[in-house]
Design an enzyme around this catalytic site. Structure first.
Site, PDB file in Angstrom:
ATOM      1  N   ASP A 156       0.794  -1.170  -0.204  1.00 57.52           N
ATOM      2  CA  ASP A 156      -0.058  -0.005  -0.146  1.00 57.52           C
ATOM      3  C   ASP A 156       0.984   1.165   0.038  1.00 57.52           C
ATOM      4  O   ASP A 156       1.969   1.171   0.708  1.00 57.52           O
ATOM      5  CB  ASP A 156      -1.034   0.029   0.995  1.00 57.52           C
ATOM      6  N   HIS A 229      -8.359  -0.277  -9.305  1.00 61.04           N
ATOM      7  CA  HIS A 229      -8.336   0.588  -8.051  1.00 61.04           C
ATOM      8  C   HIS A 229      -6.975   1.434  -8.476  1.00 61.04           C
ATOM      9  O   HIS A 229      -7.305   2.868  -8.237  1.00 61.04           O
ATOM     10  CB  HIS A 229      -8.082  -0.108  -7.013  1.00 61.04           C
TER      11      HIS A 229
END
Length: 322
Positions: A156, A229
């Site tokens: 992330d 995403h």
């Protein structure tokens, strides 16, 4: 993307540029409606740097820091005639399949350190100092998961700006000179459907995220009708200029309660950039082709704040104390 030539992070900015940490606490509170509650909250904000130092001196290598963000309603109480240009409450989003709620929040304390006990101690002292002047809306303790992965197994924050791109992306510039050096902050607490995600084949997970799972290589989906995403969270203006935000997301969870999540926190020079990112995720680009990650991750909160510079924070405090 920048409208100002940054050569350094402003020394009077809050610690937005602090390195990603091992531990973090995200504390959101509302402030009581009476003058005494407002005065107490302002007093604690004025002492925040000293409180951080009082805990942080015990282990300087722990790199304790804390950013205070102020919501639109509290800002109006602290400074009714002067506010950041884009500051407003989080706007709920209704997509065809998923929605993003708007939840209360007057103050955000984003506490970071290399030691969870230091985060805990600062939060304890903050809440003791605030006392009955505030009500806790949300409290999340985050942790670094292996090599900066979320609980879904993907790295992330790969696209975070670095170097001089960081202040240019995360801190307000000359376009709103009175608030230059501050930052818009949006937070959302997501809970994951880990069982459903586990049943999803890895190659499908990678298509959803837009990166390979093991080695974090970006997947090109420009020619595909359904964007990942990664692609939906990439924001450009009408001229094709890309705008970044700074993410300091953290995993959190309680396996015994079947609670697994990611706390999203984004710092941005422009609030509209995060708003457009979320619109693309929930509504879709084109409309209907929403972010498939939302089939497995559900937001339970959504709040917007502004983290002013240290001098501006002191001015807000002094205005209440006069």
């Amino acid at each position: 993307m920048s409208g100002k030539n940054w050569d350094r992070v402003p020394i009077d900015a809050q610690s937005v540029d602090a390195p990603l940490s091992t531990a973090a606490i995200f504390l959101v509170v509302t402030v009581g409606s009476d003058k005494a509650a407002l005065s107490t909250a302002a007093s604690v904000l004025g002492e925040l740097d000293d409180l951080v130092k009082n805990v942080g001196f015990r282990d300087l290598s722990g790199r304790l820091s804390c950013i205070a963000g102020i919501g639109a309603e509290l800002w109006n109480r602290l400074s009714p005639n002067r506010r950041p240009r884009e500051l407003k409450p989080f706007a709920p989003i209704e997509g065809a399949a998923h929605s993003a709620p708007s939840t209360p929040g007057d103050l955000l304390f984003h506490i970071r350190a290399e030691r969870p006990d230091m985060c805990f101690e600062l939060e304890r002292i903050l809440l003791d100092s605030l006392g009955g002047s505030v009500s806790v809306v949300d409290e999340v303790s985050g942790f670094r998961y292996f090599d900066a992965r979320d609980l879904l197994g993907f790295v992330d924050g790969t696209a975070n700006p670095t170097g001089l791109d960081l202040p240019a992306s995360a801190l307000v510039g000359d376009e709103d000179g009175d608030f230059a050096g501050g930052s818009y902050v949006v937070v959302q607490k997501y809970l994951h459907d880990m069982a459903g995600w586990k049943e999803t084949p890895t190659h499908v997970q990678e298509e959803i995220i837009g990166r390979t799972k093991i080695d974090n290589i970006e997947i090109d989906d420009d020619d595909k009708p359904r964007k990942s995403h990664k692609s939906l969270a990439t924001i450009e203006d009408d001229a094709g200029n890309e705008y970044d935000i700074l993410r300091d997301n953290m995993p959190f969870g309680r396996p015994g309660q079947n609670e697994f999540g990611t706390y999203f926190i984004g710092y941005s020079r422009y609030l509209w950039v995060i708003e457009k990112m979320l619109q693309r995720m929930y509504v879709g680009e084109p409309p209907g082709a929403y972010d498939r990650l939302l089939d497995f991750s559900t937001p339970h909160t959504g709040t917007t704040f502004f983290a002013p510079t240290r001098p501006m924070l002191q001015k807000l405090v002094e205005g209440v104390q006069q």
